[in-house]
Design an enzyme around this catalytic site. Structure first.
Site, PDB file in Angstrom:
ATOM      1  N   CYS A  83       2.490  11.189  27.460  1.00  0.00           N
ATOM      2  CA  CYS A  83       3.769  10.531  27.732  1.00  0.00           C
ATOM      3  C   CYS A  83       4.716  10.717  26.546  1.00  0.00           C
ATOM      4  O   CYS A  83       4.299  10.986  25.423  1.00  0.00           O
ATOM      5  CB  CYS A  83       3.549   9.038  27.942  1.00  0.00           C
ATOM      6  SG  CYS A  83       2.377   8.679  29.222  1.00  0.00           S
ATOM      7  N   ARG A 118       6.132  18.091  26.602  1.00  0.00           N
ATOM      8  CA  ARG A 118       4.858  17.347  26.492  1.00  0.00           C
ATOM      9  C   ARG A 118       4.154  17.255  27.833  1.00  0.00           C
ATOM     10  O   ARG A 118       2.995  16.853  27.900  1.00  0.00           O
ATOM     11  CB  ARG A 118       5.117  15.950  25.937  1.00  0.00           C
ATOM     12  CG  ARG A 118       5.718  15.923  24.557  1.00  0.00           C
ATOM     13  CD  ARG A 118       6.267  14.553  24.210  1.00  0.00           C
ATOM     14  NE  ARG A 118       5.223  13.593  23.963  1.00  0.00           N
ATOM     15  CZ  ARG A 118       4.681  13.362  22.763  1.00  0.00           C
ATOM     16  NH1 ARG A 118       5.084  14.057  21.736  1.00  0.00           N
ATOM     17  NH2 ARG A 118       3.745  12.473  22.588  1.00  0.00           N
ATOM     18  N   TRP A 122       2.824  10.913  31.870  1.00  0.00           N
ATOM     19  CA  TRP A 122       1.764  11.870  32.228  1.00  0.00           C
ATOM     20  C   TRP A 122       0.660  10.977  32.758  1.00  0.00           C
ATOM     21  O   TRP A 122      -0.009  10.284  31.986  1.00  0.00           O
ATOM     22  CB  TRP A 122       1.355  12.627  30.971  1.00  0.00           C
ATOM     23  CG  TRP A 122       0.497  13.816  31.191  1.00  0.00           C
ATOM     24  CD1 TRP A 122       0.867  15.047  31.656  1.00  0.00           C
ATOM     25  CD2 TRP A 122      -0.919  13.907  30.954  1.00  0.00           C
ATOM     26  NE1 TRP A 122      -0.213  15.886  31.696  1.00  0.00           N
ATOM     27  CE2 TRP A 122      -1.323  15.215  31.280  1.00  0.00           C
ATOM     28  CE3 TRP A 122      -1.866  13.026  30.488  1.00  0.00           C
ATOM     29  CZ2 TRP A 122      -2.632  15.653  31.158  1.00  0.00           C
ATOM     30  CZ3 TRP A 122      -3.173  13.455  30.356  1.00  0.00           C
ATOM     31  CH2 TRP A 122      -3.551  14.763  30.701  1.00  0.00           C
ATOM     32  N   ASN A 153       3.296   4.630  25.551  1.00  0.00           N
ATOM     33  CA  ASN A 153       2.500   5.859  25.499  1.00  0.00           C
ATOM     34  C   ASN A 153       1.145   5.459  24.938  1.00  0.00           C
ATOM     35  O   ASN A 153       1.062   4.842  23.889  1.00  0.00           O
ATOM     36  CB  ASN A 153       3.158   6.910  24.607  1.00  0.00           C
ATOM     37  CG  ASN A 153       2.336   8.206  24.569  1.00  0.00           C
ATOM     38  OD1 ASN A 153       1.439   8.390  25.380  1.00  0.00           O
ATOM     39  ND2 ASN A 153       2.631   9.072  23.617  1.00  0.00           N
ATOM     40  N   GLY A 154       0.062   5.794  25.659  1.00  0.00           N
ATOM     41  CA  GLY A 154      -1.284   5.445  25.198  1.00  0.00           C
ATOM     42  C   GLY A 154      -2.088   4.865  26.363  1.00  0.00           C
ATOM     43  O   GLY A 154      -1.681   4.953  27.514  1.00  0.00           O
ATOM     44  N   GLU A 192      -9.546  33.012  22.968  1.00  0.00           N
ATOM     45  CA  GLU A 192      -8.160  32.534  22.887  1.00  0.00           C
ATOM     46  C   GLU A 192      -7.314  33.218  23.959  1.00  0.00           C
ATOM     47  O   GLU A 192      -6.517  32.586  24.645  1.00  0.00           O
ATOM     48  CB  GLU A 192      -7.583  32.771  21.504  1.00  0.00           C
ATOM     49  CG  GLU A 192      -6.124  32.417  21.355  1.00  0.00           C
ATOM     50  CD  GLU A 192      -5.772  30.994  21.774  1.00  0.00           C
ATOM     51  OE1 GLU A 192      -6.673  30.134  21.911  1.00  0.00           O
ATOM     52  OE2 GLU A 192      -4.571  30.753  22.023  1.00  0.00           O
ATOM     53  N   LYS A 201      -5.262  31.290  27.040  1.00  0.00           N
ATOM     54  CA  LYS A 201      -3.819  31.502  27.273  1.00  0.00           C
ATOM     55  C   LYS A 201      -3.549  31.852  28.737  1.00  0.00           C
ATOM     56  O   LYS A 201      -2.675  31.304  29.373  1.00  0.00           O
ATOM     57  CB  LYS A 201      -3.293  32.635  26.377  1.00  0.00           C
ATOM     58  CG  LYS A 201      -3.099  32.273  24.941  1.00  0.00           C
ATOM     59  CD  LYS A 201      -1.944  31.368  24.656  1.00  0.00           C
ATOM     60  CE  LYS A 201      -2.177  29.919  24.467  1.00  0.00           C
ATOM     61  NZ  LYS A 201      -3.208  29.351  23.732  1.00  0.00           N
ATOM     62  N   GLU A 248      -4.309  28.784  31.167  1.00  0.00           N
ATOM     63  CA  GLU A 248      -3.517  27.553  31.100  1.00  0.00           C
ATOM     64  C   GLU A 248      -2.082  27.751  31.582  1.00  0.00           C
ATOM     65  O   GLU A 248      -1.422  26.782  31.951  1.00  0.00           O
ATOM     66  CB  GLU A 248      -3.540  26.937  29.704  1.00  0.00           C
ATOM     67  CG  GLU A 248      -2.922  27.753  28.616  1.00  0.00           C
ATOM     68  CD  GLU A 248      -2.948  26.983  27.273  1.00  0.00           C
ATOM     69  OE1 GLU A 248      -2.869  25.754  27.287  1.00  0.00           O
ATOM     70  OE2 GLU A 248      -3.041  27.632  26.230  1.00  0.00           O
ATOM     71  N   HIS A 305     -27.285  40.407  30.149  1.00  0.00           N
ATOM     72  CA  HIS A 305     -28.241  39.308  30.378  1.00  0.00           C
ATOM     73  C   HIS A 305     -27.811  38.396  31.514  1.00  0.00           C
ATOM     74  O   HIS A 305     -28.271  37.252  31.592  1.00  0.00           O
ATOM     75  CB  HIS A 305     -28.410  38.508  29.079  1.00  0.00           C
ATOM     76  CG  HIS A 305     -28.959  39.327  27.962  1.00  0.00           C
ATOM     77  ND1 HIS A 305     -30.273  39.773  27.924  1.00  0.00           N
ATOM     78  CD2 HIS A 305     -28.353  39.865  26.878  1.00  0.00           C
ATOM     79  CE1 HIS A 305     -30.451  40.509  26.845  1.00  0.00           C
ATOM     80  NE2 HIS A 305     -29.314  40.585  26.195  1.00  0.00           N
ATOM     81  N   LYS A 345       1.321  18.895  25.669  1.00  0.00           N
ATOM     82  CA  LYS A 345       1.356  19.589  24.380  1.00  0.00           C
ATOM     83  C   LYS A 345       0.462  18.891  23.371  1.00  0.00           C
ATOM     84  O   LYS A 345      -0.153  19.513  22.530  1.00  0.00           O
ATOM     85  CB  LYS A 345       2.782  19.633  23.836  1.00  0.00           C
ATOM     86  CG  LYS A 345       2.917  20.391  22.532  1.00  0.00           C
ATOM     87  CD  LYS A 345       2.499  21.845  22.671  1.00  0.00           C
ATOM     88  CE  LYS A 345       2.623  22.622  21.389  1.00  0.00           C
ATOM     89  NZ  LYS A 345       2.032  23.976  21.508  1.00  0.00           N
TER      90      LYS A 345
HETATM   91  C1  AGP Z   1      -3.245  25.377  23.380  1.00  0.00           C
HETATM   92  O1  AGP Z   1      -2.681  26.498  24.084  1.00  0.00           O
HETATM   93  C2  AGP Z   1      -3.630  24.288  24.321  1.00  0.00           C
HETATM   94  N1  AGP Z   1      -2.421  23.766  24.876  1.00  0.00           N
HETATM   95  C3  AGP Z   1      -4.564  23.233  23.770  1.00  0.00           C
HETATM   96  O2  AGP Z   1      -5.844  23.808  23.850  1.00  0.00           O
HETATM   97  C4  AGP Z   1      -4.361  22.765  22.311  1.00  0.00           C
HETATM   98  O3  AGP Z   1      -4.664  23.807  21.425  1.00  0.00           O
HETATM   99  C5  AGP Z   1      -5.338  21.607  22.035  1.00  0.00           C
HETATM  100  O4  AGP Z   1      -5.004  20.537  22.869  1.00  0.00           O
HETATM  101  C6  AGP Z   1      -5.322  21.145  20.577  1.00  0.00           C
HETATM  102  O5  AGP Z   1      -4.054  20.649  20.253  1.00  0.00           O
HETATM  103  P1  AGP Z   1      -3.724  20.384  18.691  1.00  0.00           P
HETATM  104  O6  AGP Z   1      -3.822  21.698  17.998  1.00  0.00           O
HETATM  105  O7  AGP Z   1      -2.334  19.814  18.703  1.00  0.00           O
HETATM  106  O8  AGP Z   1      -4.733  19.394  18.172  1.00  0.00           O
END
Ligand code: AGP
Length: 602
Positions: free
Chosen positions: A2, A27, A72, A98-99, A477, A481, A484, A500, A597
């Site tokens: 949020c 976010r 969110w 938020n929380g 990685e 990408k 997501e 395997h 985010k």
């Molecule tokens: C990154 O592309 C993702 N959105 C997610 O995995 C992110 O890296 C993860 O939530 C960690 O976030 P931070 O680096 O702000 O702790």
């Protein structure tokens, strides 16, 4: 997660709130709303659509005080009833939150016994009603009594419809900053929401309170004793937040990889010296027996690259673990361990909880963070900042590359301090690192190749990223990408493990992306590629090595760099391939579904 924004001043509160919420869109959210005070009443507008819809529904911009929220969903679906702000039964108090309130069920029962009614499924709705229950003429005291009853995390903006000169804010384990302007003041979940209006901020610590008036902000500790807080200037400009002509923040940030690398390395390298301001003595460094790297998501992948280079240069064993596991596995830590936390946002709940565990154990740690004044920055005695600047797109790109750079520097620093590698070699490596942004620039210029490959895979259901050694880490990685932001299922595999079991998945029509940057493994990689081709699957080879045998279907040639530094360069095409696939699928590249985010809840 949020997002919260609040305003009190002389401008149109509606305009400031909408502008702030737009900056918090990255976010991730599924509903949003604002509340202002006008003529002794709340004017509330909410929507389960986007902020444009909220803005179009605004009846008039006549108030100078208000609060806004992007939600969110955690408790209750994305509905108007569940959207914030939430008002108390008498409609005297209104709150944005938020929380997560972990004891909201019990509090809801207590309030129901006192005759309060509820109109949403949210945990938040207990808060304005508790304030109403605790109110005896002093809003701050009522808020304090309320937060004493709450368990869990919160960042709160609170208004009383009968007092349009006051906005109250407080927080616990959820980010909230206070913006200090000229004849106006702000609250926000993060700085990007208010950078348009002020660069002066105050950081509220857990369970402290801020009372904002038009011309002043008063701070109170948890005993409601007033104290003075010196505001600090944040050197981030409005244009840093804007897209600067790129169609998406993600594309802008991928192209900012070069400046990010340069800024990050320049921050720590003076001549041929790496200058870290760490409260770690020479003796403590020499006694390090084991390093643990703890992070989430993309930051974990950066940590894996850190493992590779630290083990190869400094010869110290490195254990990399997701914070969401670390915090619950009663980790085995010893006094001579060093824990490295990595977090772009500095607000990730699992990483914060892991830091608290390590602090309790009394083990040395340092944090690699991108956001100054974030919770993790303020929790850590030793911080190495990545200098990526604000990263707005949910999918992390430039911050990841900056994290890898800082870990490369740390590995060279350690190896040099501990005399674990030839000093001349280390100097040559550092010199190559100082110029690697030029290699990244070369890779960025080949974007047509990545777009062409994206067109080839855009209709796929499954895509596999494979590599051996450090290339497996980069493959992870690249796979994340793609997943997501394009919603295509993808998996990273250890190339040597294919035979395997996973090779059963190889068949005609399957696309695989194979990374190969380690000279010593080329022969093995070629053999593995042949195994894949023998099952009629297709191979894109991403490599900076001179591979003459054309066993692949497509190839992306990377500029030659030392294999210890190759992850910085190898990830760039993978970032752009993922970006182009998402654009080709007409998806919300910067704000992918279900994602936030900063994951500030567990
Ligand atoms: C990154 O592309 C993702 N959105 C997610 O995995 C992110 O890296 C993860 O939530 C960690 O976030 P931070 O680096 O702000 O702790």
């Amino acid at each position: 997660m949020c997002g919260i924004v609040g305003y009190i001043g002389s401008k149109s509160a509606e305009n400031v709130l909408i502008s702030g919420l737009r900056r918090l869109e990255y976010r991730g959210y599924d509903s949003c709303g604002i509340a202002t005070i006008h003529d002794g009443k709340f004017a509330v507008s909410k929507t389960t659509k986007r902020i444009d819809d909220l803005e179009s529904n605004l009846k008039e911009d006549v108030s100078t005080i208000g609060i806004g929220h992007t939600r969110w969903a955690t408790h209750g679906a994305a509905t108007i009833a569940n959207a914030h702000p939430h008002v108390s039964n008498s409609e005297k108090f209104i709150v944005v939150h938020n929380g997560i309130i972990e004891n909201y069920v019990a509090l809801k029962e207590l309030l129901k016994e006192k005759g309060f009614q509820f109109y949403s499924d949210t945990d938040t709705e207990v808060i304005p009603n508790l304030i109403e229950m605790n109110y005896d003429g002093d809003l701050l005291k009522a808020v304090k009594k309320t937060t004493d009853m709450l368990e869990g995390s919160f960042a709160l903006g609170i208004l009383d419809k009968d007092d349009s000169s006051t906005l109250v804010a407080t927080r616990r384990n959820s980010p909230l900053i206070i913006g200090v302007g000229e004849g106006e003041n702000f609250i926000a979940s993060d700085f990007s929401a208010i950078v348009k209006y002020t660069n002066q901020i105050d950081i509220l610590e857990n369970d402290q309170f801020a009372v904002l008036k038009k011309d002043e902000v008063d701070f109170y500790d948890n005993d409601l004793k007033e104290y003075h807080l010196e505001s600090q200037r944040v050197d981030i400009s409005d244009e840093d937040i804007e897209k600067n002509g790129y169609s998406h923040y993600m594309l802008k940030e991928i192209h900012e990889n070069t400046s990010t690398i340069k800024n990050t390395l320049d921050h720590y390298i003076s001549g041929d010296q790496i200058c870290f301001d760490l409260q770690l003595s020479e003796e403590e460094l020499e006694n390090i027996q084991q390093i643990h790297i703890v992070a989430c998501g993309t930051a974990t992948h950066a940590g894996l690259n850190g493992k590779n280079i630290i083990e190869k240069l400094a010869r110290i064993p490195v254990n990399v673990v997701a914070a969401s596991e670390f915090r619950y596995q009663n980790p085995i830590l010893s006094p001579n361990d060093l824990v490295i936390f990595i977090s772009q946002s500095g607000e990730t709940a699992d990483t914060i909880a892991s830091i608290e565990l390590v602090k309790e154990r009394g083990v040395k740690f340092l944090s690699i963070v991108n956001v100054p004044n974030s919770t993790i920055d303020r929790m850590s005695e030793n911080v190495l900042f990545t200098k990526a600047g604000p990263e707005i797109a949910v999918a992390s790109t430039k911050a990841y590359v900056a994290q890898v750079c800082v870990l490369d520097l740390f590995a060279i620093f350690l190896a040099d301090k501990l005399h674990r590698a030839d000093r001349r070699f280390l100097q040559e490596l550092l010199d190559e690192l100082k110029n690697i942004h030029t290699k990244v620039e070369m890779v960025l210029e080949e974007d047509d190749q990545y777009l062409a490959y994206a067109k080839k895979i855009v209709g796929d259901k499954d895509i596999f990223y494979l590599g051996r050694g450090v290339d497996y880490y980069t493959a992870q990685e690249g796979s994340l990408k793609l997943k997501e932001i394009s919603y295509i299922h993808s998996e990273a595999m250890q190339l040597g493990e294919l035979k395997h079991g996973s090779i059963a998945l190889m068949e005609k029509g399957i696309h695989t992306i194979v990374l190969c940057t380690e000279e010593s493994l080329v022969g093995k990689v070629i053999s593995n590629i042949k195994e894949i081709k023998a099952r009629d699957a297709e191979v894109l080879l991403v490599s900076n090595l001179n591979i003459t045998e054309e066993v692949y279907d497509d190839m992306i040639h990377l500029p030659a760099v030392n294999e210890l530094l190759s992850p910085i360069v190898a990830v760039i095409p993978l970032q752009l391939i993922a970006y182009h696939v998402a654009v080709l699928k007409n998806l919300d590249v910067d704000k992918p579904r279900n994602l936030a985010k900063s994951v500030t809840v567990e």
